[in-house]
Design a protein around this motif. Structure first.
Motif, PDB file in Angstrom:
ATOM      1  N   VAL A 174      -7.245   5.543  -2.629  1.00 27.59           N
ATOM      2  CA  VAL A 174      -8.321   5.336  -1.808  1.00 27.59           C
ATOM      3  C   VAL A 174      -8.320   6.253  -0.552  1.00 27.59           C
ATOM      4  N   ILE A 175      -7.103   6.373  -0.183  1.00 26.33           N
ATOM      5  CA  ILE A 175      -6.705   7.010   1.250  1.00 26.33           C
ATOM      6  C   ILE A 175      -7.245   8.425   0.879  1.00 26.33           C
ATOM      7  N   MET A 211       6.113  -6.847 -10.309  1.00 20.21           N
ATOM      8  CA  MET A 211       6.333  -5.430 -10.074  1.00 20.21           C
ATOM      9  C   MET A 211       5.178  -4.519 -10.398  1.00 20.21           C
ATOM     10  N   ILE A 212       4.471  -5.082 -11.810  1.00 18.70           N
ATOM     11  CA  ILE A 212       3.378  -4.082 -12.016  1.00 18.70           C
ATOM     12  C   ILE A 212       2.153  -4.345 -10.950  1.00 18.70           C
ATOM     13  N   ALA A 262     -12.432  -1.118  -5.522  1.00 17.04           N
ATOM     14  CA  ALA A 262     -12.566  -2.268  -6.512  1.00 17.04           C
ATOM     15  C   ALA A 262     -11.317  -2.682  -7.284  1.00 17.04           C
ATOM     16  N   GLY A 263     -10.549  -2.019  -7.415  1.00 18.45           N
ATOM     17  CA  GLY A 263      -9.412  -2.288  -8.225  1.00 18.45           C
ATOM     18  C   GLY A 263      -8.497  -2.902  -7.218  1.00 18.45           C
ATOM     19  N   LEU A 305      -0.741   2.395  -6.146  1.00 16.20           N
ATOM     20  CA  LEU A 305      -1.298   3.529  -6.640  1.00 16.20           C
ATOM     21  C   LEU A 305      -2.851   3.472  -6.242  1.00 16.20           C
ATOM     22  N   PHE A 306      -3.561   2.261  -6.329  1.00 20.04           N
ATOM     23  CA  PHE A 306      -4.826   2.273  -5.761  1.00 20.04           C
ATOM     24  C   PHE A 306      -5.001   2.459  -4.319  1.00 20.04           C
TER      25      PHE A 306
END
Length: 206
Positions: A14-15, A1-2, A42-43, A9-10
């Motif tokens: 980014v977008i 889930m995380i 990078a994430g 989120l990343f």
């Protein structure tokens, strides 16, 4: 889930950062949005287990390329009115180039789906080291199978650096460029300064 939440989120950041790089009116703000996009990319690389690429994004792109862009943009005296006028003047040409690139992408994806393009298959010579990290696998492959190519790339960069230094080097005049260290060290305070006691209203004689 995380992991799913972190991915979305990343990806969203980014977008959004990539869009703001293009839409920001201030070039300095565009570079800052670009740095944010690199960090979030990078994430994403960390999430898929490519920590070496994530490290390269932070160290090389954020620490060197993006910071260099930021310094250059901040030092330039940019006329934003002229910049907007140039954008409007070159908009048709940019639209034509964008359409050509879009057509190339569509043709490439179509050719791949039809089966014309055949991707290479691994032969086992670059098999990963079991139980080792990605960085150790990349190091073993880079300094093993591709050692000669890696050394050749270093030599080419060295020759390019030497060539740039030679092309920009200028012979300076001997009587101006070279310092006489012994003469400077042996110089006394009396020779360096000369005290003047001008009268009131007379000024200083140079």
């Amino acid at each position: 889930m995380i992991h799913t939440l972190a991915f979305y989120l990343f990806a969203v950041l980014v977008i959004a950062s990539g869009a703001m790089v293009v839409l920001a009116r201030n070039p300095v703000h565009s570079v800052l949005w670009l740095i944010l996009a690199f960090f979030n990319a990078a994430g994403l690389m960390v999430l898929v287990g490519a920590e070496f690429i994530a490290m390269l994004l932070v160290i090389v792109y954020v620490g060197a390329v993006a910071v260099l862009f930021l310094f250059v943009v901040m030092m330039l005296n940019i006329d934003f009115a002229e910049l907007r006028a140039g954008f409007i003047r070159n908009a048709p040409l940019g639209a034509v180039i964008a359409l050509i690139l879009l057509a190339e992408l569509v043709l490439g994806v179509g050719a791949y789906r039809v089966g014309i393009i055949e991707l290479g298959t691994p032969d086992g010579s670059a098999a990963p080291l079991l139980g080792e990290s990605n960085i150790e696998n990349i190091g073993a492959l880079l300094y093993g199978r591709y050692l000669f190519l890696f050394e050749m790339a270093g030599i080419i960069l060295l020759v390019a650096m030497i060539g740039a230094i030679v092309l920009t080097h200028r012979e300076s005049r001997a009587h101006r460029a070279h310092q006489n260290i012994g003469k400077q060290v042996a110089r006394r305070p009396d020779d360096a300064t000369e005290m003047k006691r001008p009268e009131v209203g007379q000024g200083v004689e140079l």
